[in-house]
Write a protein that holds these residues in place. Structure first.
Motif, PDB file in Angstrom:
ATOM      1  N   LYS A 132       0.805  -1.384  -0.042  1.00 24.32           N
ATOM      2  CA  LYS A 132      -0.337  -0.077  -0.109  1.00 24.32           C
ATOM      3  C   LYS A 132       0.854   1.284  -0.084  1.00 24.32           C
ATOM      4  O   LYS A 132       1.836   1.479   0.870  1.00 24.32           O
ATOM      5  N   CYS A 133       0.785   2.075  -0.980  1.00 25.13           N
ATOM      6  CA  CYS A 133       1.432   3.317  -0.945  1.00 25.13           C
ATOM      7  C   CYS A 133       1.141   4.505  -0.141  1.00 25.13           C
ATOM      8  O   CYS A 133       0.139   4.844   0.168  1.00 25.13           O
ATOM      9  N   ASP A 134       2.121   4.550   0.713  1.00 23.77           N
ATOM     10  CA  ASP A 134       2.108   5.917   1.728  1.00 23.77           C
ATOM     11  C   ASP A 134       3.266   6.795   1.253  1.00 23.77           C
ATOM     12  O   ASP A 134       4.503   6.737   1.616  1.00 23.77           O
ATOM     13  N   PHE A 135       2.577   7.936   0.365  1.00 24.54           N
ATOM     14  CA  PHE A 135       3.908   8.740  -0.110  1.00 24.54           C
ATOM     15  C   PHE A 135       4.119   9.748   0.838  1.00 24.54           C
ATOM     16  O   PHE A 135       3.187  10.514   1.149  1.00 24.54           O
ATOM     17  N   ARG A 136       5.546   9.921   1.156  1.00 24.18           N
ATOM     18  CA  ARG A 136       5.832  11.089   2.093  1.00 24.18           C
ATOM     19  C   ARG A 136       6.740  11.975   1.517  1.00 24.18           C
ATOM     20  O   ARG A 136       7.883  11.384   1.097  1.00 24.18           O
ATOM     21  N   GLU A 137       6.618  13.474   1.442  1.00 18.55           N
ATOM     22  CA  GLU A 137       7.666  14.356   0.892  1.00 18.55           C
ATOM     23  C   GLU A 137       8.061  15.224   2.021  1.00 18.55           C
ATOM     24  O   GLU A 137       7.013  15.788   2.673  1.00 18.55           O
ATOM     25  N   THR A 138       9.448  15.576   2.093  1.00 20.08           N
ATOM     26  CA  THR A 138       9.882  16.443   2.884  1.00 20.08           C
ATOM     27  C   THR A 138      10.645  17.357   2.165  1.00 20.08           C
ATOM     28  O   THR A 138      10.553  17.166   1.028  1.00 20.08           O
ATOM     29  N   GLU A 139      11.195  18.565   2.747  1.00 17.48           N
ATOM     30  CA  GLU A 139      12.152  19.424   2.070  1.00 17.48           C
ATOM     31  C   GLU A 139      13.100  18.754   1.536  1.00 17.48           C
ATOM     32  O   GLU A 139      13.932  19.059   0.718  1.00 17.48           O
ATOM     33  N   SER A 140      13.722  17.555   2.277  1.00 18.18           N
ATOM     34  CA  SER A 140      14.742  17.137   1.789  1.00 18.18           C
ATOM     35  C   SER A 140      14.828  15.605   1.128  1.00 18.18           C
ATOM     36  O   SER A 140      15.763  14.981   0.602  1.00 18.18           O
ATOM     37  N   SER A 141      13.535  14.987   1.309  1.00 19.77           N
ATOM     38  CA  SER A 141      13.509  13.506   0.785  1.00 19.77           C
ATOM     39  C   SER A 141      12.239  13.167   0.398  1.00 19.77           C
ATOM     40  O   SER A 141      11.143  14.071   0.481  1.00 19.77           O
ATOM     41  N   VAL A 142      12.160  12.279  -0.507  1.00 17.57           N
ATOM     42  CA  VAL A 142      10.705  11.354  -0.728  1.00 17.57           C
ATOM     43  C   VAL A 142      10.769   9.939  -0.391  1.00 17.57           C
ATOM     44  O   VAL A 142      11.792   9.407  -0.091  1.00 17.57           O
ATOM     45  N   GLN A 143       9.847   9.676   0.352  1.00 16.20           N
ATOM     46  CA  GLN A 143       9.718   8.277   0.833  1.00 16.20           C
ATOM     47  C   GLN A 143       8.478   7.660   0.538  1.00 16.20           C
ATOM     48  O   GLN A 143       7.105   8.240   0.417  1.00 16.20           O
ATOM     49  N   SER A 144       8.451   6.411  -0.071  1.00 14.92           N
ATOM     50  CA  SER A 144       7.369   5.630  -0.570  1.00 14.92           C
ATOM     51  C   SER A 144       7.999   4.086  -0.833  1.00 14.92           C
ATOM     52  O   SER A 144       9.056   3.899  -1.093  1.00 14.92           O
ATOM     53  N   CYS A 145       6.962   3.122  -1.181  1.00 17.87           N
ATOM     54  CA  CYS A 145       7.047   2.298  -1.874  1.00 17.87           C
ATOM     55  C   CYS A 145       7.348   2.537  -3.219  1.00 17.87           C
ATOM     56  O   CYS A 145       6.834   3.365  -3.683  1.00 17.87           O
ATOM     57  N   TYR A 146       8.290   1.431  -3.789  1.00 14.75           N
ATOM     58  CA  TYR A 146       8.187   1.591  -5.292  1.00 14.75           C
ATOM     59  C   TYR A 146       8.843   2.760  -5.912  1.00 14.75           C
ATOM     60  O   TYR A 146       8.915   3.091  -7.017  1.00 14.75           O
ATOM     61  N   LEU A 147       9.741   3.478  -4.847  1.00 15.05           N
ATOM     62  CA  LEU A 147      10.559   4.627  -5.545  1.00 15.05           C
ATOM     63  C   LEU A 147      11.616   3.628  -6.726  1.00 15.05           C
ATOM     64  O   LEU A 147      11.856   4.382  -7.599  1.00 15.05           O
ATOM     65  N   ASP A 148      11.941   2.616  -6.239  1.00 14.38           N
ATOM     66  CA  ASP A 148      12.613   1.587  -7.210  1.00 14.38           C
ATOM     67  C   ASP A 148      11.510   0.936  -8.007  1.00 14.38           C
ATOM     68  O   ASP A 148      10.993   0.023  -7.450  1.00 14.38           O
ATOM     69  N   ASN A 149      11.154   1.254  -9.083  1.00 15.66           N
ATOM     70  CA  ASN A 149      11.729   1.994  -9.928  1.00 15.66           C
ATOM     71  C   ASN A 149      10.949   3.398 -10.527  1.00 15.66           C
ATOM     72  O   ASN A 149      11.213   3.581 -11.663  1.00 15.66           O
ATOM     73  N   ARG A 150       9.982   3.712  -9.671  1.00 14.69           N
ATOM     74  CA  ARG A 150       9.251   4.786 -10.467  1.00 14.69           C
ATOM     75  C   ARG A 150       9.847   6.105 -10.428  1.00 14.69           C
ATOM     76  O   ARG A 150       9.753   6.905 -11.145  1.00 14.69           O
ATOM     77  N   LEU A 151      11.112   6.154  -9.526  1.00 14.78           N
ATOM     78  CA  LEU A 151      11.952   7.342  -9.554  1.00 14.78           C
ATOM     79  C   LEU A 151      12.862   7.374 -10.957  1.00 14.78           C
ATOM     80  O   LEU A 151      13.188   8.494 -11.495  1.00 14.78           O
ATOM     81  N   GLY A 152      13.186   5.908 -11.118  1.00 16.54           N
ATOM     82  CA  GLY A 152      14.036   5.921 -12.500  1.00 16.54           C
ATOM     83  C   GLY A 152      13.069   6.197 -13.596  1.00 16.54           C
ATOM     84  O   GLY A 152      13.679   6.796 -14.862  1.00 16.54           O
ATOM     85  N   VAL A 153      11.942   5.783 -13.804  1.00 16.01           N
ATOM     86  CA  VAL A 153      10.864   6.320 -14.835  1.00 16.01           C
ATOM     87  C   VAL A 153      10.770   7.905 -14.796  1.00 16.01           C
ATOM     88  O   VAL A 153      10.660   8.407 -15.950  1.00 16.01           O
ATOM     89  N   TRP A 154      10.419   8.139 -13.724  1.00 18.65           N
ATOM     90  CA  TRP A 154      10.423   9.947 -13.471  1.00 18.65           C
ATOM     91  C   TRP A 154      11.452  10.375 -14.079  1.00 18.65           C
ATOM     92  O   TRP A 154      11.234  11.396 -14.843  1.00 18.65           O
TER      93      TRP A 154
END
Lengths: 304, 304, 304
Positions: A132-154
């Motif tokens: 289940k995706c719980d996307f968390r963003e701060t000033e310095s980081s992003v946190q979520s399942c599947y940054l591997d590899n949605r961040l590569g796609v992004w």
């Protein structure tokens, strides 16, 4: 980061990438007018759920895998793994079967290590479950399942905005043994003569690769790329002024496995931001490393 | 054996075969005038660091891998393996980084088995280290690191002197998962219709394969070649009068793995001298087995 | 079941499939006149010991492997495995070497697990041994060594009788790492544009797949087929009224491995009857599952 959030929320475990493929085709259709160059979009049955974008006169191809890790429901309340997910009792899993939406809990049997789920009912055999995706963003980081590899796609989509000459290939099954890069690589090499690759994927924070110190250029993982190519990338990176780190691992793999073992002479290099809490619902990446990833890809696609 | 000594001294770990490729291209250029047939030399970017030599009307191809095992410097004073080197504290390793030449000592941490090095300074991340070459020749044997596979390369160069029809392919990455034979095999099959292969590589002294009793014809290792082809080779060998031994193993592999799994119908057989002290600085081969290796290849390339 | 009995009795371990290939070529030659459509028979040196049958305008290809598990004689009285045979002291093994026919007994050394044989004499190095066939048929079941995969081959031959459009490919080496499907798949895709596959092979009785409840459609094993294709097969099966079971495994493989990893975009699905006593001389399959396997293949080859 709204686009990244959306990407992380789409369930697309290895073998069932179609929902993400559909989203991307829509996204490309709606956004490419604002890109510097409008790519040729190669898609359809001969490419299963993959997409290839051709920009100008390409010399280098970016590979970014669409699929994620997850679980398949077996018999009774057993689960089997898709790829290599982190395993902790209590992780929330979601999916959908003939009886409707599912939100259940991962169970690891202590003695046997067997995987199961806790839910109000039995789930259909063969149903896929993802974190289940719980996307968390701060000033310095992003946190979520599947940054591997949605961040590569992004990253690939961000690079697409200004890309003049190059190829972006979105691949499938990377987390579970591969199965699409062999034919993508063949098609790209035969039609465009391209044999230089960058692997747009996410790597690990280790004792040698630290969050916030820049994108990692991997000198090797379980496989060893051709030294001459990696040295060229390193020199371009040094001259660019973009922060980067050198990674040296003895294990781990990527879409590069299929490039290395395929029947074309591909040179490849893994270039990606490092994350912590790998393959868990809490993957975390430093925003500075995301910035340097995009910046370095922009330079490399011009200079290589 | 001066040529063999030179070949053993050139550092060319998997992924960085270029120095050996350059040496061979020079050697071929300077020596082919004295060969019975002058081959077509296929080389260049589409072949990375590989070389293919085409003699006359080829029916059979020899594959000899250029690369060796070794080590990559990781973080701190850690090392990771290239291929499967023998591991003993005290082995002398050599290399070169931004600060100059390196000669250091391999360390194995007793409890963890972790690999490291002892040296007067830290070595650059990603630097490759190889065994220091101590080439020893007696009346009956040669001993050195990297007889596997510089002796297989040397055998191919000796066979080249009198070869009238055939192909010699020098491959890369064999010690670390492969990565070039797939495209070499495709090119050779598509351009010359050749699908018979001999693997010019070095095998192991075992309870069934003894030094001095002749080159080994391998009936199988971890893979099983097509029986009909191996039987033809065996019959040619029997009629030739050249001493040979039959090998049967359940493990081990070679460039044949990529031939077996590629998309062309290659028949292959591993034919090579046995060595003791495998993958160590002290690999040793009996000269009689070297002689029979060259002699059998000469016969096989004529008769198959 | 006389044909199945004959198929089970022909020794054809991985790497030496030629005797079964010869039998099949004869069988096809003598029986195809009674088939609804006479196929083009693709065979010869470029296909090693494989056979491809082309019927009409094909859209889907059946893959059935010819080879079986077995043993190779090593040194002294040692054996090494071909594929993954079940191991029990006392199993009867048969073969033939330069001194004549062999019928010997498998020995497992208790402490080391080493494999050997008991016989009145030493057997030639490299000789292949297979299980002695004891074919047993009752009203409800067939039992024999090598139902995996002579039953998959038999299924393909039964489907051939009424097949109008489709391809049947008989492959080699499946039990020992593969090695023929890569080129069969390339040939079929390039010449006929076909990229839909059914794997005609035998699976396992488990807690979720029971004898007598119909042919198994595998949703996954160690690999994961593309979801969209498997869902189509499932819908055709549901509408057909043929009994079937859904299988979900985390391990095991088939000829599909080479389709998944090859350089063409194959969709594949394993569809096969379950057996108990896997890879032993006593493999047993329920006749109802054999009937539903043939019936479902007939429907799938029409509908897909």
């Amino acid at each position: 980061m709204q686009l990244l959030r959306t990407l992380c929320q789409i369930a697309a475990p290895a073998g069932n990438e179609a929902p993400l493929t559909e989203f991307l085709l829509n996204y490309i259709d709606q956004n490419q007018a604002s890109w510097r160059v409008q790519p040729q979009v190669v898609t359809g049955k001969e490419f299963q759920d993959c997409i290839i974008l051709i920009f100008g006169q390409p010399r280098t191809a970016i590979f970014a895998h669409l699929d994620s890790i997850g679980f398949t429901v077996r018999y009774g309340r057993q689960l089997v793994r898709i790829g290599g997910p982190d395993l902790q009792t209590g992780y929330r899993l979601v999916g959908r079967d003939s009886q409707g939406d599912i939100e259940c809990t991962l169970l690891i049997e202590e003695e046997t290590g067997e995987l199961g789920y806790e839910f109000t009912r039995d789930i259909d055999r063969g149903t896929e479950l993802t974190f289940k995706c719980d996307f968390r963003e701060t000033e310095s980081s992003v946190q979520s399942c599947y940054l591997d590899n949605r961040l590569g796609v992004w990253n690939a989509l961000r690079v697409a905005e200004t890309l003049e000459n190059g190829i972006i290939a979105f691949s499938c099954w990377e987390e579970h043994g591969g199965g699409s890069v062999a034919y993508l690589a063949k098609y790209i090499h035969e039609h465009y003569g391209v044999r230089q690759a960058l692997i747009s994927d996410i790597t690990w924070v280790t004792e040698g690769v630290h969050p916030g110190q820049g994108v990692a250029i991997s000198l090797r993982d379980s496989l060893i790329p051709r030294r001459a190519y990696v040295e060229r990338i390193r020199r371009v990176a040094e001259q660019s002024g973009v922060p980067f780190q050198l990674e040296v691992e003895g294990s781990g793999g990527s879409d590069a496995k299929e490039l290395q073992h395929g029947a074309q002479p591909w040179d490849w290099c893994f270039v990606g931001a490092p994350e912590d809490n790998v393959h868990s619902p809490d993957e975390i990446v430093d925003k500075r490393d995301i910035d340097s990833m995009v910046a370095l890809y922009q330079v490399l696609m011009r200079e290589l």
